[in-house]
Design a protein around this motif. Structure first.
Motif, short mmCIF file in Angstrom:
data_model
loop_
_atom_site.label_atom_id
_atom_site.label_comp_id
_atom_site.label_asym_id
_atom_site.label_seq_id
_atom_site.Cartn_x
_atom_site.Cartn_y
_atom_site.Cartn_z
N VAL A 59 46.21 53.51 18.53
CA VAL A 59 46.81 52.52 19.62
C VAL A 59 46.49 51.21 19.02
CG1 VAL A 59 46.45 51.90 22.00
CG2 VAL A 59 46.36 54.17 21.41
N PRO A 60 47.23 50.22 19.10
CA PRO A 60 47.05 49.00 18.76
C PRO A 60 45.67 48.34 19.29
CG PRO A 60 49.21 48.85 19.16
CD PRO A 60 48.62 50.23 19.89
N ALA A 61 44.78 47.79 18.61
CA ALA A 61 43.58 47.06 19.24
C ALA A 61 43.95 45.82 19.96
CB ALA A 61 42.57 46.83 17.97
N LEU A 62 43.25 45.98 21.15
CA LEU A 62 43.27 44.54 22.03
C LEU A 62 42.38 43.70 21.45
CD1 LEU A 62 42.65 46.09 25.56
CD2 LEU A 62 44.96 45.35 24.56
N ALA A 63 42.75 42.37 20.99
CA ALA A 63 41.93 41.38 20.57
C ALA A 63 40.53 41.07 21.16
CB ALA A 63 42.60 40.04 20.44
N GLU A 64 40.97 41.21 22.51
CA GLU A 64 39.76 40.78 23.39
C GLU A 64 40.13 41.52 24.91
OE1 GLU A 64 37.21 36.95 24.55
OE2 GLU A 64 37.41 37.16 22.23
N ALA A 65 38.90 41.86 25.57
CA ALA A 65 39.17 42.36 26.82
C ALA A 65 39.76 41.01 27.57
CB ALA A 65 37.98 42.53 27.61
N PRO A 66 40.57 41.22 28.49
CA PRO A 66 41.32 40.23 29.59
C PRO A 66 40.12 39.22 30.17
CG PRO A 66 41.89 42.46 30.34
CD PRO A 66 40.93 42.43 29.21
N ALA A 67 40.26 38.00 30.02
CA ALA A 67 39.31 37.07 30.43
C ALA A 67 39.07 37.25 31.99
CB ALA A 67 39.68 35.71 30.36
N ALA A 68 37.89 37.22 32.47
CA ALA A 68 37.54 37.39 33.83
C ALA A 68 37.99 36.04 34.44
CB ALA A 68 36.17 37.70 33.99
N PRO A 69 38.36 36.28 35.84
CA PRO A 69 38.72 35.15 36.67
C PRO A 69 37.34 34.34 36.78
CG PRO A 69 38.47 37.19 38.08
CD PRO A 69 38.50 37.56 36.49
N GLU A 70 37.62 33.09 36.84
CA GLU A 70 36.51 31.88 36.93
C GLU A 70 35.81 32.32 38.31
OE1 GLU A 70 34.19 29.23 35.45
OE2 GLU A 70 35.94 29.92 34.80
N ARG A 71 34.36 32.60 38.07
CA ARG A 71 33.65 32.73 39.16
C ARG A 71 32.84 31.62 39.75
NH1 ARG A 71 29.40 37.45 37.26
NH2 ARG A 71 28.27 35.38 36.98
N SER A 72 32.86 31.64 41.14
CA SER A 72 31.88 30.43 41.76
C SER A 72 30.57 30.77 41.66
CB SER A 72 32.36 30.38 43.11
OG SER A 72 32.19 31.23 43.79
N PRO A 73 29.45 29.74 41.41
CA PRO A 73 28.12 30.26 41.24
C PRO A 73 27.67 30.80 42.58
CG PRO A 73 28.42 27.95 41.47
CD PRO A 73 29.64 28.32 41.31
N ALA A 74 26.81 31.90 42.61
CA ALA A 74 26.30 32.51 43.54
C ALA A 74 25.12 31.69 44.47
CB ALA A 74 25.79 33.98 43.33
N GLU A 83 21.29 20.81 50.48
CA GLU A 83 21.74 22.17 51.11
C GLU A 83 21.63 23.02 50.07
OE1 GLU A 83 25.37 23.54 53.79
OE2 GLU A 83 26.18 22.31 51.88
N VAL A 84 21.28 24.33 50.34
CA VAL A 84 21.16 25.34 49.19
C VAL A 84 22.20 26.64 49.95
CG1 VAL A 84 19.83 27.36 48.40
CG2 VAL A 84 19.11 24.93 48.69
N LEU A 85 22.91 27.01 49.18
CA LEU A 85 24.08 28.00 49.52
C LEU A 85 23.84 29.47 48.69
CD1 LEU A 85 27.33 25.87 49.72
CD2 LEU A 85 25.68 26.60 51.62
N GLU A 89 26.81 31.03 52.09
CA GLU A 89 25.90 30.97 53.36
C GLU A 89 24.73 30.12 53.19
OE1 GLU A 89 26.79 32.48 56.41
OE2 GLU A 89 28.52 33.36 55.18
N ALA A 90 24.60 29.05 54.02
CA ALA A 90 23.47 28.15 53.93
C ALA A 90 22.26 28.64 54.16
CB ALA A 90 23.77 27.00 55.06
N VAL A 91 21.10 28.26 53.54
CA VAL A 91 19.79 28.77 53.49
C VAL A 91 18.98 27.63 54.33
CG1 VAL A 91 17.69 29.81 52.46
CG2 VAL A 91 20.13 30.20 51.62
N ALA A 92 18.34 28.20 55.38
CA ALA A 92 17.65 27.20 56.12
C ALA A 92 16.09 27.03 55.44
CB ALA A 92 17.27 27.57 57.49
N LEU A 93 15.92 25.90 54.56
CA LEU A 93 14.69 25.53 53.83
C LEU A 93 14.02 24.47 54.77
CD1 LEU A 93 15.78 25.87 50.35
CD2 LEU A 93 14.70 27.54 51.71
N THR A 94 12.79 24.36 54.55
CA THR A 94 11.81 23.44 55.28
C THR A 94 12.20 22.26 53.99
OG1 THR A 94 10.06 23.66 53.91
CG2 THR A 94 10.47 24.68 56.28
#
Length: 186
Positions: A59-74, A83-85, A89-94
């Motif tokens: 089978v012809p080789a795939l040059a590279e696996a399909p690029a993953a969609p852009e992820r937002s930071p967790a 603010e910390v998310l 979701e917002a996290v309540a910090l002192t």
């Protein structure tokens, strides 16, 4: 699916700091779902920042696996918005917990002693606050960070460090470098 060859401890390339892992897998040709599941699993590996190349006999080789969609930071640390998310979701910090997290995240990978943290976060270098005060606030901060508690790492006998991670976005003051938020001089 039978792995034929794997390396468990790949050598790290001196110049690039990356490792190459070769895995050979036999997949029956009459099970296309298995091949799709394997390709999807490789796509997940590629999301971690690595490159994945897929080749198959006949089978012809795939040059590279399909690029993953852009992820937002967790985990987002928004200094101007104070603010910390976590996953949106917002996290309540002192105030002190936020200042501690923001200070450590400004300098990822750098180890800070308890004395430095008292000086720069508490703005109290000589008030006689015990070093355990820092430990208690770090413990509470880790509890609130839940799955990201390992980002605030303890360096035994020295202090604390914020671990670098692709899942973290640090938003400092607009137009300023993180070091300009609060000057650190050692």
């Amino acid at each position: 699916m039978t792995p034929v060859q794997t390396r468990t401890r790949p050598p790290v390339h001196r110049r690039s700091g990356t490792a190459t892992i070769t895995v050979t897998v036999e997949i029956p040709t009459d099970d296309p779902r298995l091949a799709r599941r394997l390709t999807a699993a490789l796509g997940v590996l590629a999301q971690g920042g690595g490159r994945v190349a897929v080749a198959a006999e006949g089978v012809p080789a795939l040059a590279e696996a399909p690029a993953a969609p852009e992820r937002s930071p967790a985990l987002v640390i928004d200094v101007p918005g104070r603010e910390v998310l976590i996953h949106g979701e917002a996290v309540a910090l002192t105030r002190l917990e936020f200042e501690l997290l923001a200070f450590l995240a400004r300098y990822p990978g750098m180890v800070h002693t308890r004395t430095e943290l008292l000086q720069y976060v508490w703005d109290a270098p000589d008030t006689g606050l015990p070093g355990r005060t820092v430990d208690v606030h770090v413990r509470r901060l880790r509890a609130k960070l839940a799955e990201f508690d390992a980002l605030v790492a303890t360096v035994r006998g020295v202090g604390y460090r914020f671990t670098r991670s692709r899942d973290v976005e640090y938003r400092g003051t607009a137009g300023a470098s993180p070091a300009d938020d609060r000057l650190l001089s050692i």
